[in-house]
Design a protein around this motif. Sequence first.
Motif, mmCIF file in Angstrom:
data_model
loop_
_atom_site.group_PDB
_atom_site.id
_atom_site.type_symbol
_atom_site.label_atom_id
_atom_site.label_comp_id
_atom_site.label_asym_id
_atom_site.label_seq_id
_atom_site.Cartn_x
_atom_site.Cartn_y
_atom_site.Cartn_z
ATOM 1 N N SER A 63 0.758 -1.158 -0.016
ATOM 2 C CA SER A 63 0.090 -0.069 -0.034
ATOM 3 C C SER A 63 1.004 1.240 -0.116
ATOM 4 C CB SER A 63 -0.843 -0.312 1.200
ATOM 5 O OG SER A 63 -0.278 0.113 2.503
ATOM 6 N N VAL A 64 2.132 1.200 0.413
ATOM 7 C CA VAL A 64 2.880 2.333 0.408
ATOM 8 C C VAL A 64 4.229 2.511 -0.577
ATOM 9 C CG1 VAL A 64 2.217 2.401 2.702
ATOM 10 C CG2 VAL A 64 4.608 1.676 2.135
ATOM 11 N N LYS A 65 4.242 1.295 -1.337
ATOM 12 C CA LYS A 65 5.278 1.127 -2.187
ATOM 13 C C LYS A 65 5.263 2.412 -3.142
ATOM 14 C CE LYS A 65 6.305 -3.765 -2.125
ATOM 15 N NZ LYS A 65 6.325 -5.171 -2.769
ATOM 16 N N GLY A 66 6.606 2.863 -3.350
ATOM 17 C CA GLY A 66 6.628 3.958 -4.503
ATOM 18 C C GLY A 66 6.194 5.554 -3.971
ATOM 19 N N ARG A 67 5.643 5.251 -2.633
ATOM 20 C CA ARG A 67 5.381 6.785 -1.981
ATOM 21 C C ARG A 67 5.879 6.983 -0.715
ATOM 22 N NH1 ARG A 67 0.242 7.303 0.105
ATOM 23 N NH2 ARG A 67 0.082 4.968 0.773
ATOM 24 N N PHE A 68 6.377 5.966 0.112
ATOM 25 C CA PHE A 68 7.070 5.964 1.331
ATOM 26 C C PHE A 68 8.756 5.516 0.998
ATOM 27 C CE2 PHE A 68 3.445 5.347 4.498
ATOM 28 C CZ PHE A 68 2.645 6.575 3.839
ATOM 29 N N THR A 69 9.432 5.996 1.776
ATOM 30 C CA THR A 69 11.003 5.689 1.716
ATOM 31 C C THR A 69 11.295 5.557 3.297
ATOM 32 O OG1 THR A 69 11.442 6.694 -0.325
ATOM 33 C CG2 THR A 69 13.296 6.127 0.972
ATOM 34 N N ILE A 70 11.974 4.487 3.638
ATOM 35 C CA ILE A 70 12.468 4.318 4.962
ATOM 36 C C ILE A 70 14.013 4.342 4.837
ATOM 37 C CG2 ILE A 70 12.691 1.665 4.800
ATOM 38 C CD1 ILE A 70 11.869 1.680 7.767
ATOM 39 N N SER A 71 14.551 4.877 5.762
ATOM 40 C CA SER A 71 16.172 5.138 5.822
ATOM 41 C C SER A 71 16.627 5.239 7.180
ATOM 42 C CB SER A 71 16.458 6.348 4.907
ATOM 43 O OG SER A 71 16.252 7.553 5.555
ATOM 44 N N ARG A 72 17.956 4.967 7.650
ATOM 45 C CA ARG A 72 18.454 5.231 8.796
ATOM 46 C C ARG A 72 19.874 5.765 8.627
ATOM 47 N NH1 ARG A 72 18.833 -0.628 11.023
ATOM 48 N NH2 ARG A 72 19.770 0.311 12.737
ATOM 49 N N PRO A 88 -5.661 10.110 2.246
ATOM 50 C CA PRO A 88 -6.662 9.885 3.620
ATOM 51 C C PRO A 88 -6.470 8.533 4.318
ATOM 52 C CG PRO A 88 -7.786 11.169 1.971
ATOM 53 C CD PRO A 88 -6.702 10.564 1.243
ATOM 54 N N GLU A 89 -6.295 7.314 3.393
ATOM 55 C CA GLU A 89 -5.840 6.193 4.034
ATOM 56 C C GLU A 89 -4.748 6.080 4.849
ATOM 57 O OE1 GLU A 89 -9.192 6.163 0.921
ATOM 58 O OE2 GLU A 89 -6.863 6.941 0.895
ATOM 59 N N GLY A 107 7.822 2.498 19.958
ATOM 60 C CA GLY A 107 7.898 3.738 20.113
ATOM 61 C C GLY A 107 6.268 4.070 20.884
ATOM 62 N N GLN A 108 5.985 5.197 21.379
ATOM 63 C CA GLN A 108 4.700 5.544 21.807
ATOM 64 C C GLN A 108 3.872 5.907 20.653
ATOM 65 O OE1 GLN A 108 3.510 5.465 25.057
ATOM 66 N NE2 GLN A 108 5.469 4.133 25.191
ATOM 67 N N GLY A 109 4.537 6.039 19.305
ATOM 68 C CA GLY A 109 3.480 6.688 18.426
ATOM 69 C C GLY A 109 3.364 8.045 18.091
ATOM 70 N N THR A 110 3.286 8.480 16.766
ATOM 71 C CA THR A 110 2.773 9.653 16.456
ATOM 72 C C THR A 110 1.628 9.853 15.237
ATOM 73 O OG1 THR A 110 4.097 11.762 15.443
ATOM 74 C CG2 THR A 110 4.703 9.740 14.556
ATOM 75 N N GLN A 111 0.654 10.810 15.694
ATOM 76 C CA GLN A 111 -0.379 10.814 15.019
ATOM 77 C C GLN A 111 -0.270 11.371 13.291
ATOM 78 O OE1 GLN A 111 -3.566 9.665 15.673
ATOM 79 N NE2 GLN A 111 -3.888 10.333 13.512
ATOM 80 N N VAL A 112 -0.629 10.905 12.372
ATOM 81 C CA VAL A 112 -0.562 11.380 11.248
ATOM 82 C C VAL A 112 -1.988 11.481 10.561
ATOM 83 C CG1 VAL A 112 0.247 11.016 8.682
ATOM 84 C CG2 VAL A 112 1.955 10.341 10.491
ATOM 85 N N THR A 113 -2.538 12.803 10.118
ATOM 86 C CA THR A 113 -3.867 12.735 9.842
ATOM 87 C C THR A 113 -3.672 13.347 8.441
ATOM 88 O OG1 THR A 113 -4.578 12.917 11.992
ATOM 89 C CG2 THR A 113 -6.180 13.671 10.267
ATOM 90 N N VAL A 114 -4.421 12.716 7.492
ATOM 91 C CA VAL A 114 -4.426 13.256 6.000
ATOM 92 C C VAL A 114 -5.867 13.652 5.801
ATOM 93 C CG1 VAL A 114 -3.724 12.850 3.809
ATOM 94 C CG2 VAL A 114 -2.649 11.733 5.303
ATOM 95 N N SER A 115 -6.149 14.777 5.328
ATOM 96 C CA SER A 115 -7.626 15.237 5.234
ATOM 97 C C SER A 115 -7.516 15.074 3.448
ATOM 98 C CB SER A 115 -7.801 16.791 5.204
ATOM 99 O OG SER A 115 -6.731 17.549 5.004
ATOM 100 N N SER A 116 -8.795 15.070 3.078
ATOM 101 C CA SER A 116 -9.207 14.659 1.789
ATOM 102 C C SER A 116 -9.412 16.456 1.121
ATOM 103 C CB SER A 116 -10.234 14.227 1.256
ATOM 104 O OG SER A 116 -11.419 14.337 2.261
#
Length: 116
Positions: A63-72, A88-89, A107-116
């Motif tokens: 669902s995230v391929k091509g849009r998200f990139t993980i790095s360190r 929004p999904e 971790g404790q988490g961080t909220q991401v909210t995407v509005s349409s």
Amino acid sequence: QVQLVESGGGLVQAGASLRLSCAASGRTFNTYTMAWFRQAPGKEREFVASVNWSGGRTDYADSVKGRFTISRDNAKNTVYLQMSNLEPEDTAVYYCYADEVGTRFWGQGTQVTVSS
């Protein structure tokens, strides 16, 4: 014991970008497998992306391929999740995850909210 602190979440419009960061404690960060998971309201926590100890191998949910990139950055004990073309999904609490020789930390988490 490994402590993970996420940052970078927020409220954005569809199509925008965000970069999440996860700062980790521990002297052996460069041996950890790191990952991001997310949990949307009413849904189970799901895998988003992972990166091996060197950064040379990454895996992504379809669902995230091509849009998200993980790095360190092992010098900074930090893992990143660059998120582009957000939908929004993608709205969820995003959790950082570390695997230290089979012992798992969250971790404790961080909220991401995407509005349409």
